[in-house]
Design a protein around this motif. Structure first.
Motif, PDB file in Angstrom:
ATOM      1  N   CYS A   1      -1.927   2.604   3.835  1.00  0.00           N
ATOM      2  CA  CYS A   1      -1.771   3.877   3.124  1.00  0.00           C
ATOM      3  C   CYS A   1      -2.772   3.956   1.992  1.00  0.00           C
ATOM      4  CB  CYS A   1      -0.364   4.004   2.531  1.00  0.00           C
ATOM      5  SG  CYS A   1       0.912   4.433   3.701  1.00  0.00           S
ATOM      6  N   TRP A   2      -3.194   5.173   1.729  1.00  0.00           N
ATOM      7  CA  TRP A   2      -4.098   5.462   0.621  1.00  0.00           C
ATOM      8  C   TRP A   2      -3.834   6.896   0.187  1.00  0.00           C
ATOM      9  CZ3 TRP A   2      -5.529   4.734   5.659  1.00  0.00           C
ATOM     10  CH2 TRP A   2      -6.088   5.817   6.346  1.00  0.00           C
ATOM     11  N   VAL A   3      -4.519   7.326  -0.855  1.00  0.00           N
ATOM     12  CA  VAL A   3      -4.367   8.679  -1.389  1.00  0.00           C
ATOM     13  C   VAL A   3      -5.684   9.416  -1.183  1.00  0.00           C
ATOM     14  CG1 VAL A   3      -4.041  10.004  -3.519  1.00  0.00           C
ATOM     15  CG2 VAL A   3      -2.634   7.995  -3.073  1.00  0.00           C
TER      16      VAL A   3
ATOM     17  N   ASP B   1      -7.378   3.898  -3.321  1.00  0.00           N
ATOM     18  CA  ASP B   1      -6.602   2.826  -2.697  1.00  0.00           C
ATOM     19  C   ASP B   1      -6.239   1.792  -3.764  1.00  0.00           C
ATOM     20  OD1 ASP B   1      -5.612   0.739  -1.145  1.00  0.00           O
ATOM     21  OD2 ASP B   1      -7.110   0.995   0.427  1.00  0.00           O
TER      22      ASP B   1
ATOM     23  N   TYR C   1     -11.692   4.326   6.774  1.00  0.00           N
ATOM     24  CA  TYR C   1     -10.308   4.774   6.628  1.00  0.00           C
ATOM     25  C   TYR C   1     -10.078   5.832   7.706  1.00  0.00           C
ATOM     26  CZ  TYR C   1      -9.811   2.530   2.060  1.00  0.00           C
ATOM     27  OH  TYR C   1      -9.718   1.611   1.037  1.00  0.00           O
TER      28      TYR C   1
ATOM     29  N   SER D   1       0.651   3.810  -3.112  1.00  0.00           N
ATOM     30  CA  SER D   1       0.050   5.119  -2.834  1.00  0.00           C
ATOM     31  C   SER D   1       1.011   6.246  -3.181  1.00  0.00           C
ATOM     32  CB  SER D   1      -0.372   5.215  -1.366  1.00  0.00           C
ATOM     33  OG  SER D   1      -1.390   4.284  -1.095  1.00  0.00           O
TER      34      SER D   1
ATOM     35  N   CYS E   1       0.807  -1.224   0.000  1.00  0.00           N
ATOM     36  CA  CYS E   1       0.000   0.000   0.000  1.00  0.00           C
ATOM     37  C   CYS E   1       0.839   1.272   0.000  1.00  0.00           C
ATOM     38  CB  CYS E   1      -0.965   0.003   1.171  1.00  0.00           C
ATOM     39  SG  CYS E   1      -0.191  -0.043   2.802  1.00  0.00           S
TER      40      CYS E   1
ATOM     41  N   VAL F   1      -0.606  11.404   0.332  1.00  0.00           N
ATOM     42  CA  VAL F   1      -0.557  10.025   0.807  1.00  0.00           C
ATOM     43  C   VAL F   1      -0.848  10.051   2.300  1.00  0.00           C
ATOM     44  CG1 VAL F   1       0.830   7.936   1.059  1.00  0.00           C
ATOM     45  CG2 VAL F   1       1.166   9.418  -0.939  1.00  0.00           C
TER      46      VAL F   1
END
Length: 188
Positions: A108-110, A118, A162, A54, A50, A71
Motif C-alpha cells: 500500500c502507498w498513498v 510510501d 508501483y 498509508s 504499509c 490509499v
C-alpha cells in the motif's frame, strides 16, 4: 491493459471523489513531508505495516490539510521482480466491532496529484535480516537511514514500479486506523 489510479478511484470511491482528486494540485510537498515526519515519530518501526501507515498518512492529510490523498493497494516490482504481489483488496470490516484477522499480501502507498508517498518501504527494507532484492535496491538507490519515500511518478527510480490494483474506501481506512490505534495503545 493496465488499470489507472483514476479508474480505481471511480470504482472504489466514486465519481465525485475522482473529480475532487483530479481538481487538486499539490503546490508544495511540505504538508505531506511534515505529516510523514510526524507519523514516523509516533509509530514505532514495524516491518510490513504499509496498509496502516498509508491509511494514517492519507487520513491525516485529508483531515489536517484537505488534501484528497488516496490509499492504493497493489504490486511493487523491483528490477523486474515482484517484491509484493497483491492478489486481493484489503478485507473490509463491518459495523459489528468484530476483529478481522485475515492474511493479506500486497503493498500500500498513498497517491496525491501524480505523487507517490510510501511510509513503509524504507522501514521494511531496513528491517530485513536476510539478503533480499528489496533491501539491496533500497540501499543502492537511496542509502541507509531514510524515512519517507515521496516522488512524482515520473521521478521514481528506474527499476521500481508501483502497480495499482485497488483503492481503499473509507471503511477499509477506518478499520486500519482502528487497528493501528489499538496497537499503539497496547504498546504504551
Amino acid at each position: 491493459m493496465k488499470i489507472t489510479t483514476n479508474q480505481l478511484i471511480t470504482r472504489y470511491r466514486g465519481v465525485s471523489e475522482l473529480e475532487n482528486y483530479n481538481a487538486f494540485t499539490l503546490t508544495s510537498p511540505q504538508p505531506v513531508i511534515e505529516t510523514a515526519r510526524k507519523l514516523l515519530s509516533i509509530i514505532p518501526p514495524t516491518m510490513g505495516a504499509c496498509a496502516p501507515l498509508s491509511a494514517a498518512l492519507a487520513q491525516t492529510l485529508r483531515d489536517d490539510f484537505n488534501i484528497p490523498a488516496v490509499v492504493v493497494a497493489g504490486d511493487l516490482k523491483v528490477r523486474g521482480s515482484r517484491v509484493f504481489k497483491c492478489k486481493s483488496n484489503i478485507p473490509e470490516g463491518n459495523q459489528s466491532g468484530k476483529v478481522i484477522n485475515k492474511k493479506w499480501d500486497g503493498h500500500c502507498w498513498v497517491e496525491i496529484d501524480g505523487f507517490i508517498g510510501d511510509l513503509s518501504i524504507f522501514r521494511t527494507a531496513y528491517s530485513l535480516s536476510h539478503t533480499s532484492l528489496l533491501k539491496q535496491f533500497i540501499a543502492t538507490e537511496f542509502g541507509l537511514g531514510r524515512g519517507f519515500f515521496l516522488a512524482e511518478k515520473h521521478d521514481i527510480p528506474k527499476g521500481m514500479i508501483y502497480e495499482p490494483k485497488y483503492v481503499l474506501n473509507d471503511n477499509q481506512i477506518d478499520g486500519l486506523l482502528a487497528g493501528l490505534s489499538f496497537q499503539l495503545t497496547e504498546q504504551m
